[in-house]
Structures are given as structure tokens and as C-alpha cells.
Design a protein around this motif. Sequence first.
Motif, PDB file in Angstrom:
ATOM      1  N   ALA A  76       0.978  -1.243   0.270  1.00 19.89           N
ATOM      2  CA  ALA A  76       0.115   0.094  -0.263  1.00 19.89           C
ATOM      3  C   ALA A  76       1.028   1.443  -0.087  1.00 19.89           C
ATOM      4  O   ALA A  76       0.529   2.593  -0.273  1.00 19.89           O
ATOM      5  CB  ALA A  76      -0.803  -0.485   1.587  1.00 19.89           C
ATOM      6  N   SER A  77       2.487   1.226   1.153  1.00 21.53           N
ATOM      7  CA  SER A  77       2.737   2.380   1.062  1.00 21.53           C
ATOM      8  C   SER A  77       3.684   3.385  -0.733  1.00 21.53           C
ATOM      9  O   SER A  77       3.744   3.721  -1.249  1.00 21.53           O
ATOM     10  CB  SER A  77       4.099   1.702   1.662  1.00 21.53           C
ATOM     11  OG  SER A  77       3.982   1.935   2.961  1.00 21.53           O
ATOM     12  N   MET A  78       3.794   1.827  -1.776  1.00 25.78           N
ATOM     13  CA  MET A  78       4.131   2.350  -2.567  1.00 25.78           C
ATOM     14  C   MET A  78       2.655   2.751  -3.986  1.00 25.78           C
ATOM     15  O   MET A  78       3.016   4.043  -4.506  1.00 25.78           O
ATOM     16  CB  MET A  78       4.467   0.594  -3.567  1.00 25.78           C
ATOM     17  CG  MET A  78       4.905   1.178  -4.953  1.00 25.78           C
ATOM     18  SD  MET A  78       6.245   1.837  -5.369  1.00 25.78           S
ATOM     19  CE  MET A  78       7.419   1.031  -5.211  1.00 25.78           C
ATOM     20  N   ASN A 152      -8.958   1.851   9.872  1.00 28.12           N
ATOM     21  CA  ASN A 152      -7.635   2.163  10.573  1.00 28.12           C
ATOM     22  C   ASN A 152      -7.006   1.421  11.821  1.00 28.12           C
ATOM     23  O   ASN A 152      -6.925   0.894  13.285  1.00 28.12           O
ATOM     24  CB  ASN A 152      -7.897   3.432  11.303  1.00 28.12           C
ATOM     25  CG  ASN A 152      -8.512   4.720  10.197  1.00 28.12           C
ATOM     26  OD1 ASN A 152      -7.744   5.066   9.942  1.00 28.12           O
ATOM     27  ND2 ASN A 152      -9.498   4.951  10.533  1.00 28.12           N
ATOM     28  N   THR A 153      -5.915   0.727  11.004  1.00 30.68           N
ATOM     29  CA  THR A 153      -5.090  -0.471  11.339  1.00 30.68           C
ATOM     30  C   THR A 153      -5.128  -0.380  13.212  1.00 30.68           C
ATOM     31  O   THR A 153      -5.244  -1.350  14.131  1.00 30.68           O
ATOM     32  CB  THR A 153      -4.356  -1.057  10.737  1.00 30.68           C
ATOM     33  OG1 THR A 153      -4.776  -0.900   9.604  1.00 30.68           O
ATOM     34  CG2 THR A 153      -4.160  -2.642  10.957  1.00 30.68           C
ATOM     35  N   ILE A 154      -4.144   0.926  13.324  1.00 35.53           N
ATOM     36  CA  ILE A 154      -3.318   1.245  14.347  1.00 35.53           C
ATOM     37  C   ILE A 154      -4.609   1.389  15.420  1.00 35.53           C
ATOM     38  O   ILE A 154      -4.475   1.088  16.665  1.00 35.53           O
ATOM     39  CB  ILE A 154      -2.411   2.260  14.021  1.00 35.53           C
ATOM     40  CG1 ILE A 154      -1.205   1.187  13.425  1.00 35.53           C
ATOM     41  CG2 ILE A 154      -2.139   2.572  15.902  1.00 35.53           C
ATOM     42  CD1 ILE A 154      -0.249   1.684  13.443  1.00 35.53           C
ATOM     43  N   VAL A 171      -9.979   5.409  -1.495  1.00 32.89           N
ATOM     44  CA  VAL A 171      -9.537   4.619  -0.194  1.00 32.89           C
ATOM     45  C   VAL A 171      -8.715   3.429  -0.090  1.00 32.89           C
ATOM     46  O   VAL A 171      -8.522   2.348  -1.217  1.00 32.89           O
ATOM     47  CB  VAL A 171     -11.296   4.785   0.156  1.00 32.89           C
ATOM     48  CG1 VAL A 171     -11.272   4.422   1.201  1.00 32.89           C
ATOM     49  CG2 VAL A 171     -12.080   5.564  -0.420  1.00 32.89           C
ATOM     50  N   ASP A 172      -8.472   3.651   0.913  1.00 29.95           N
ATOM     51  CA  ASP A 172      -6.757   3.023   1.482  1.00 29.95           C
ATOM     52  C   ASP A 172      -7.956   1.848   2.362  1.00 29.95           C
ATOM     53  O   ASP A 172      -7.801   2.392   2.669  1.00 29.95           O
ATOM     54  CB  ASP A 172      -6.215   3.225   2.183  1.00 29.95           C
ATOM     55  CG  ASP A 172      -4.947   2.576   2.583  1.00 29.95           C
ATOM     56  OD1 ASP A 172      -5.007   1.103   2.276  1.00 29.95           O
ATOM     57  OD2 ASP A 172      -4.104   2.759   3.459  1.00 29.95           O
ATOM     58  N   MET A 173      -7.905   0.707   1.634  1.00 27.21           N
ATOM     59  CA  MET A 173      -8.749   0.170   2.106  1.00 27.21           C
ATOM     60  C   MET A 173      -7.451  -1.335   2.479  1.00 27.21           C
ATOM     61  O   MET A 173      -8.601  -2.850   2.696  1.00 27.21           O
ATOM     62  CB  MET A 173     -10.102  -1.051   1.081  1.00 27.21           C
ATOM     63  CG  MET A 173     -10.314   0.184   0.807  1.00 27.21           C
ATOM     64  SD  MET A 173     -12.079  -0.231  -0.085  1.00 27.21           S
ATOM     65  CE  MET A 173     -13.638   1.080   0.300  1.00 27.21           C
ATOM     66  N   GLN A 195      -1.797  -8.265   3.194  1.00 22.95           N
ATOM     67  CA  GLN A 195      -1.566  -8.921   4.036  1.00 22.95           C
ATOM     68  C   GLN A 195      -2.270  -9.068   5.229  1.00 22.95           C
ATOM     69  O   GLN A 195      -1.568 -10.205   5.966  1.00 22.95           O
ATOM     70  CB  GLN A 195       0.151  -9.009   4.142  1.00 22.95           C
ATOM     71  CG  GLN A 195       0.056  -7.296   4.166  1.00 22.95           C
ATOM     72  CD  GLN A 195       0.567  -6.620   4.185  1.00 22.95           C
ATOM     73  OE1 GLN A 195       0.380  -6.123   2.897  1.00 22.95           O
ATOM     74  NE2 GLN A 195       1.047  -5.199   4.367  1.00 22.95           N
ATOM     75  N   LYS A 196      -3.696  -8.442   4.885  1.00 20.05           N
ATOM     76  CA  LYS A 196      -3.961  -8.453   6.019  1.00 20.05           C
ATOM     77  C   LYS A 196      -5.774  -9.648   5.835  1.00 20.05           C
ATOM     78  O   LYS A 196      -5.824 -10.499   6.279  1.00 20.05           O
ATOM     79  CB  LYS A 196      -4.662  -6.927   6.892  1.00 20.05           C
ATOM     80  CG  LYS A 196      -2.946  -6.402   7.350  1.00 20.05           C
ATOM     81  CD  LYS A 196      -3.631  -4.678   7.187  1.00 20.05           C
ATOM     82  CE  LYS A 196      -3.058  -4.570   7.060  1.00 20.05           C
ATOM     83  NZ  LYS A 196      -1.465  -4.388   8.106  1.00 20.05           N
ATOM     84  N   ASN A 197      -6.351  -9.305   4.633  1.00 22.01           N
ATOM     85  CA  ASN A 197      -8.166  -9.937   4.795  1.00 22.01           C
ATOM     86  C   ASN A 197      -7.871 -11.245   2.867  1.00 22.01           C
ATOM     87  O   ASN A 197      -8.574 -11.861   2.853  1.00 22.01           O
ATOM     88  CB  ASN A 197      -8.967  -9.235   4.502  1.00 22.01           C
ATOM     89  CG  ASN A 197      -9.277  -9.222   5.073  1.00 22.01           C
ATOM     90  OD1 ASN A 197      -9.893  -9.481   5.901  1.00 22.01           O
ATOM     91  ND2 ASN A 197     -10.276  -7.801   5.420  1.00 22.01           N
TER      92      ASN A 197
HETATM   93  C1  LIG Z   1      -4.344   1.385   6.829  1.00 24.82           C
HETATM   94  C2  LIG Z   1      -2.819   0.465   6.136  1.00 24.82           C
HETATM   95  N1  LIG Z   1      -2.699   1.845   4.836  1.00 24.82           N
HETATM   96  C3  LIG Z   1      -1.340   1.147   4.330  1.00 24.82           C
HETATM   97  C4  LIG Z   1      -0.287  -0.013   5.401  1.00 24.82           C
HETATM   98  C5  LIG Z   1       0.838   0.071   5.073  1.00 24.82           C
HETATM   99  O1  LIG Z   1       0.724  -1.473   3.886  1.00 24.82           O
HETATM  100  P1  LIG Z   1       1.934  -1.923   3.636  1.00 24.82           P
HETATM  101  O2  LIG Z   1       2.532  -2.272   3.881  1.00 24.82           O
HETATM  102  O3  LIG Z   1       1.648  -2.875   2.742  1.00 24.82           O
HETATM  103  O4  LIG Z   1       2.889  -1.093   2.579  1.00 24.82           O
HETATM  104  C6  LIG Z   1      -1.146  -0.354   6.753  1.00 24.82           C
HETATM  105  C7  LIG Z   1       0.058  -1.391   7.627  1.00 24.82           C
HETATM  106  O5  LIG Z   1      -0.241  -2.427   8.401  1.00 24.82           O
HETATM  107  C8  LIG Z   1      -2.239   0.072   6.711  1.00 24.82           C
HETATM  108  O6  LIG Z   1      -2.967  -0.885   7.720  1.00 24.82           O
END
Ligand SMILES: Cc1ncc(COP(=O)(O)O)c(C=O)c1O
Length: 363
Positions: A76-78, A152-154, A171-173, A195-197
Motif C-alpha cells: 500500500a505504501s508504494m 484504521n488498523t492502529i 480509499v486505502d482499504m 497481507q491482511k484480508n
Molecule cells: C491501513 C493501512 N494502510 C497502509 C499500510 C501499509 O501497508 P504496506 O505495508 O503494504 O505498505 C498498512 C499496514 O499495516 C495499513 O494498515
Amino acid sequence: MARKHNFYAGPAVLPVSVIKKAQESLFEYGDSGIGVAEMSHRSKQFDGIVDGALASIKRLYNVSDDYGIVFVQGGASMVMAINALNFVTEGGKAQFVDTGTWARRAISEVARSKAEAEVIWSGKDVAYGELPELSDLTFDPKADFVHMTSNNTIAGTQFRDFPKTEAPLFVDMSSDFFSHPINMNQFGMIYGGIQKNLGPAGSALVIVRKDLLDRIPAGLSEMLDMSVYVKKGSMYNTPAAFTIYMTSLVLDWLENDIGGLENMDKINKEKAGILYDCFDQSGGFYRPTVKNPAHRSLMNVTFRLADEALESTLITDATAAGFIGLKGHRSVGGLRASIYNSCPTESVREFVKYLNDFAAKNG
Ligand SMILES: Cc1ncc(COP(=O)(O)O)c(C=O)c1O
């Protein structure tokens, strides 16, 4: 081997049936005489895997031909970095809803571009424990794009609805991909790490409206140009082939074993409900970090103990009892149970029994 109850935030638990199938295919894919990780990404077999995954994605999210679907290494960061290079204009702006760490990463990519990164709402002052009312947000129709993070994972908050915006909505999902039905047509782009779902680490999945690709400036490196990914069907260079294979199995599982996203959503609501009910009935021993039930994530359940000094004892003791991955993100502390699609309801039930026992012994 006894499998543990896995609550890691990602990479995360995968369905047992998927792992078993992948195990077989690692040795031999079909009757090809070679394993799936040994196959050319230009082979007919691999074409079949990718086509199968794309067809599942189209059915699950009802994706029309107006959209391209691609796999992008770098996660997702890329994609955030590519978006800042591809979709902002000189002197233009992208608008952001700042709901925590990952939203801020997307903001920081645009902040170092030629455009302005305008934050139209931020949860920073409330430690990201709340979400805005969508109707309170003001979107600029002239923005290059509007960006949100669905889950929001965190912080453990989740949007389940999205605004109607005139500017394309990105949207970042990453952490709630394919966990409930969505109306794909309201988005310019959705994307997320797999890598999550969806599978193991190694790639992001992007679904992007094709007309937006015309806005991409010329002269970018091909690896940083989203239109190249779409034109070349994710195969400009070697894709994360094994990750894509496992994603195709998870998508099959979602369609055939779970029965689609409405069923998945019901199961996810049930799982999260079991945990939040346990907190509610604990007489304050367990405290969800997100107070408003409407803002709580069904994927990442974040909580604290009334006596925070007991948290590390719980994590150590729970780990010994087979419940792993419960430590809150290092930036916020506390506890977090990530209960993605593949986390069995049984794991959540067992964990709640454990939590009730722990509270009885230590309350
Ligand atoms: C909501 C969300 N966006 C982006 C990222 C970053 O993802 P990546 O490690 O695939 O770049 C994460 C990683 O946990 C995330 O939870």
C-alpha cells in the motif's frame, strides 16, 4: 501441530483450507509436474490463476469494465507514492481525512509533491479514537483527489460508509478489503496491501477507474506509472506470483466457502460483537479505546485494561495460552485483536473465555 489463535495485524491468519491447498500446489500445481512457485509468470497456468483472481474480484465487488484491476509490488505504501506522482497536478491539491498513521503516510507522499496536501479533518487531538461525521466534511470539487483510509488498523476505527465526492475518491482499504459489500462506482480508486484480508505479504491490489489514467504525466519511470500496470495487466515485470496465487485461493474461499461479502459481513459483525460485548460486560475491567460503537472497527479491536500495569501480564499469559499477536501497535500501546475475515469465530469465542477467566482472576 496445534494451530494457535492468531490475532496479528498483518501478515495475518489465513484459512486452513487455503493453506492446505497451497501446500499441495507448492509441490505440484495441478498435473503440471512443477510447483506453483516454480512456474513462469508468462505461462498459461499462471494466466489462468490471474484471470481467476480478477474474475472473483469483479464478482465480489461488482466491478464494471470502467475499472482496471492490478497488483503492485511494494504494498500500500508504494501505491501512496505512485498516487502522489500520478494523480496530483502542479499547484493543485489533494484532500485528506487524517485518521491516523496510515492516512498520514499518504499525506506525506503528497506533501513532498508539486501539489498541496490539504487535511480537511484530523483526529490527532483525540488520539485518533473518533471519526468525523461525513456530512460535516467539505470537499473541494476541484481537488485532484480526496483520500480516506477505510479502516484504521492502529487506532481501531472504521468507516463503513463513504461520502459522495465530485473529485475522485481514493480509499486505502488495506485492513478491511473484501470484508463487506461496497458500491464500487463511488470510488476513483481503492487499494490495499494484500497481507491482511487477502493473502500473504508481497503485493498491493489496486482497483482504479480507467479514465483517471489519462491524467498521469508523461516521463515517469514505468514502474511508477499506474497506466503501465493496467496496460500490461500487472506484468510489466515479474509480479509477486505466489502471493497472487494465494490471493486467488482466498478469493475462492470467500466466494465458495463463505458465500460472498454479505455473509462475510455478517460473520465479521458477529465476531466483533462477541469481543465488544465481553468488554461491556466486564464491569470496566476491559475498556475499548474507541468509545462510539459506530466508529469501532470490526477488523482491529483495540482495548486497554483499567489497570494498564496488568496489560503486559495479560499479553504474556495469553501468548502462553495460545492467543498470539495481541500487543497494540508500538506507537499506541495497549492491546489489539485483529480479527480479519480468515480469523475463525471459534478463535474469538475461545479468546473471550480466556479474557473472562483473566478478569475473574485479576479483577
Ligand atoms: C491501513 C493501512 N494502510 C497502509 C499500510 C501499509 O501497508 P504496506 O505495508 O503494504 O505498505 C498498512 C499496514 O499495516 C495499513 O494498515
